[in-house]
Design an enzyme around this catalytic site. Structure first.
Site, PDB file in Angstrom:
ATOM      1  N   SER A 238      42.092 -65.967 -52.593  1.00  0.00           N
ATOM      2  CA  SER A 238      42.619 -67.207 -53.188  1.00  0.00           C
ATOM      3  C   SER A 238      44.020 -67.006 -53.749  1.00  0.00           C
ATOM      4  CB  SER A 238      41.704 -67.674 -54.323  1.00  0.00           C
ATOM      5  OG  SER A 238      40.424 -67.968 -53.847  1.00  0.00           O
TER       6      SER A 238
ATOM      7  N   GLY B  79      42.730 -65.068 -61.304  1.00  0.00           N
ATOM      8  CA  GLY B  79      41.516 -65.764 -61.728  1.00  0.00           C
ATOM      9  C   GLY B  79      40.672 -66.294 -60.586  1.00  0.00           C
TER      10      GLY B  79
ATOM     11  N   THR C 136      42.836 -59.088 -60.887  1.00  0.00           N
ATOM     12  CA  THR C 136      43.987 -59.767 -60.291  1.00  0.00           C
ATOM     13  C   THR C 136      45.119 -59.982 -61.304  1.00  0.00           C
ATOM     14  OG1 THR C 136      42.448 -60.920 -58.819  1.00  0.00           O
ATOM     15  CG2 THR C 136      44.706 -61.687 -58.796  1.00  0.00           C
TER      16      THR C 136
HETATM   17  N1  GLY Z   1      39.939 -61.057 -55.244  1.00  0.00           N
HETATM   18  C1  GLY Z   1      40.313 -62.358 -55.551  1.00  0.00           C
HETATM   19  C2  GLY Z   1      41.068 -63.014 -54.452  1.00  0.00           C
HETATM   20  O1  GLY Z   1      41.679 -62.342 -53.651  1.00  0.00           O
HETATM   21  O2  GLY Z   1      41.032 -64.210 -54.364  1.00  0.00           O
END
Ligand code: GLY
Length: 558
Positions: A443, A463, A371
């Site tokens: 998230s 994160g 991310t």
């Molecule tokens: N892959 C982490 C998120 O989308 O929260």
């Protein structure tokens, strides 16, 4: 000869990066890009200087950061873009999150009645249908000023000509070395012939990826979703044991979602709706603490941190129960974000103690790996907060040697079984169960704060669940404690996601504060580097941007 290309960059460019790295400096007036890598931020500024707006620059930065930090994101992944245009006061929330293949099913990661984490974290079954190219192309076509081919130029250059491996990427290669070694296509790029990890400063090139990007630039996004690239991706995924088809790729569409809006201390907070939980959880926490005078309680004081931790626990407990893809489940946002609900939850917070898990609606918080977040503003005040991901470091570890695409492992963001934690320790319920063509809960929290219709803060992070709490604390550090961008990002953070029953604190939280929190019943655990935030603060017309020192990015202005 290739090194010359870097050395030939104008002197102002290096000066801008140095200035942008110095704490609190207001470094620009014309525009600014803050991202996880200096070369990616420079790519965005280049596009601004060539007449692009914030959307063009954000797309260029995203494509570039996904080359130089290929552990974090890439065209084999997906993301969210939040954009705001002050002239028309219009905001858009673009969802180009990956989608489960049509052949996915609720129990696809369950064997003999138990979820098998390895299946959703690496290899073919972990891969969801990528949305990155569809999303960025949609954004540039609809809201940008330049052609996609122009916006893609810096990323193509970086992939073709190479770049020196930075500290973050080197760390990720070293940390993942053993796992990478089991995936020959990825290993051929990231490891030496003797199996050792490529290290900081070594030159890395992605020639196959450069070719793929060039094909997309020449032929448009359909080159990725149908035709030879699509055929290759389907074959790669199938060889790795996955189930997605050409039709899954051909039918992928990015979606514009209604922007989530809240109010905090007289400002408007624009943020990402589901299928991200980020915006909802952020606003819920802000609503719970809105009547508390944090500035009077003190930044980093035990009372402030306790209050934040309790608000986080309530909001994450709700996240676990009711959040999912809004095309499949009804997420009760009006109720979750109502003042009345915030008041009910605030009244359940005691100043003296935390409570047992069952008191809140429900792993170990992970370190930042996959991310990447970037924040952009152009000379007209158009603002973009963009977060993109292939999930954990190098995603599924499956890379197509012919196209150079590293494929995500976003299927792990679903709840494989109710209550069974994913790689981030997050638990979920039926709302986030796997289903065909459903988007896994995220998230990611791209956020823009407005004052009287003008952006005053563009922020977000990476994160996993730390994204939400790191974004929250940066926002509070600006709005409640009036810190500049660099100080707001650098300040030590806490994180509590309800399950596990742990309050994670960064090393900068001092012993006396930890003791005071422990006396209230929190189980304290020290964690280094909780999330990586990029923020731009607009202050009286000047642009003050910073990238998180925890991940080594840079803000570049002009
Ligand atoms: N892959 C982490 C998120 O989308 O929260």
């Amino acid at each position: 000869m290739r090194d010359d290309r870097v050395l030939r960059l104008p002197v102002w460019w290096f000066i801008a990066i140095l200035l942008a790295r110095s704490a609190g400096a207001t470094v620009a007036t014309h525009g600014m890009v803050a991202s996880d890598h200096a070369l990616a931020s420079a790519a965005g500024v280049e596009i601004l200087q060539r007449g692009g707006n914030a959307v063009d620059a954000a797309a260029a930065t995203a494509l570039a950061v996904c080359v130089v930090n290929s552990s974090s994101c890439g065209i084999g992944g997906g993301g969210f873009m939040l954009a705001y245009f002050p002239r028309t006061q219009r905001a858009i929330a673009l969802d180009y999150r990956e989608r489960a293949p049509a052949a996915a099913s609720r129990d696809m990661f369950v064997r003999d009645g138990k979820a098998v984490p390895e299946l959703s974290r690496a290899g073919g079954l972990a891969i969801a249908v990528p949305g990155e190219i569809a999303g960025l192309a949609h954004a540039v076509r609809r809201y940008g000023r330049l052609q996609l081919a122009v916006v893609m130029e810096p990323a193509i250059r970086l992939a073709r000509d190479g770049f020196p491996i930075g500290e973050h990427l080197a760390d990720e290669i070293a940390r993942g070395r053993e796992a990478i070694a089991a995936y020959p296509a990825l290993a051929a790029v990231l490891l030496h012939a003797d199996g050792t990890a490529r290290a900081v400063g070594e030159r890395l090139q992605f020639p196959a990826l450069a070719q793929t990007l060039t094909q997309i630039a020449d032929q448009g996004p359909q080159a990725f979703y149908s035709g030879a690239i699509a055929a290759d991706l389907v074959e790669t995924v199938r060889e790795a044991g996955g189930v997605f088809t050409r039709d899954d790729l051909a039918s992928y569409r990015p979606l514009e979602r209604p922007v989530l809006r809240g109010r905090y201390r007289g400002r408007t907070v624009l943020t990402m709706p589901p299928p991200s939980s980020g915006g909802g959880v952020l606003l819920q926490i802000l609503n719970i603490i809105a009547r508390d005078d944090l500035a009077a309680l003190g930044a980093q004081s035990p009372t402030t941190l306790h209050l934040l931790a309790e608000a986080m626990k309530h909001a994450f407990a709700d996240r676990a129960e009711v959040y999912g893809d809004p095309d499949f489940v009804r997420v009760p946002l009006p109720q979750l974000l109502s003042p009345r609900y915030a008041e009910t939850l605030r009244n359940r917070i005691s100043a003296r103690t935390t409570f047992d898990r069952s008191f809140y609606g429900q792993a170990d918080p992970p370190r930042d790996a996959g991310t990447s977040h970037l924040s952009v503003i152009d000379g007209e005040g158009n603002a973009v907060a963009l977060t993109t991901t292939i999930n954990t470091g190098f995603g599924s570890l499956v890379m197509s040697p012919r196209t150079g695409v590293i494929l995500n492992n976003e299927m792990d963001d679903f709840a494989a079984q109710p209550g069974v934690p994913n790689v981030f320790g997050l638990v979920g319920a039926a709302a986030n169960a796997v289903a065909p063509r459903k988007r896994p809960l995220s998230s990611m929290t791209p956020t823009i704060v407005l004052d009287h219709g003008r952006p005053v803060l563009i922020v977000g992070g990476s994160g996993g669940p730390l994204i939400i709490t790191a974004t929250l604390q940066t926002l509070l550090n600006v709005v409640d404690f009036d810190l500049d961008a660099a100080a707001a990002i650098a300040a030590p953070r806490i994180h509590d996601q309800w399950v596990p029953d742990v309050l994670a604190v960064e090393p900068g939280i001092d012993g006396a504060t930890r003791d005071a929190l422990a006396r209230r019943g929190h189980l304290i655990k020290e964690m280094p580097r909780m999330g990586a935030v990029q923020a731009i603060r607009v202050d009286g017309g000047g642009l003050d941007g910073a990238a998180d020192p925890r991940k080594g990015g840079a803000a570049v202005g002009w």
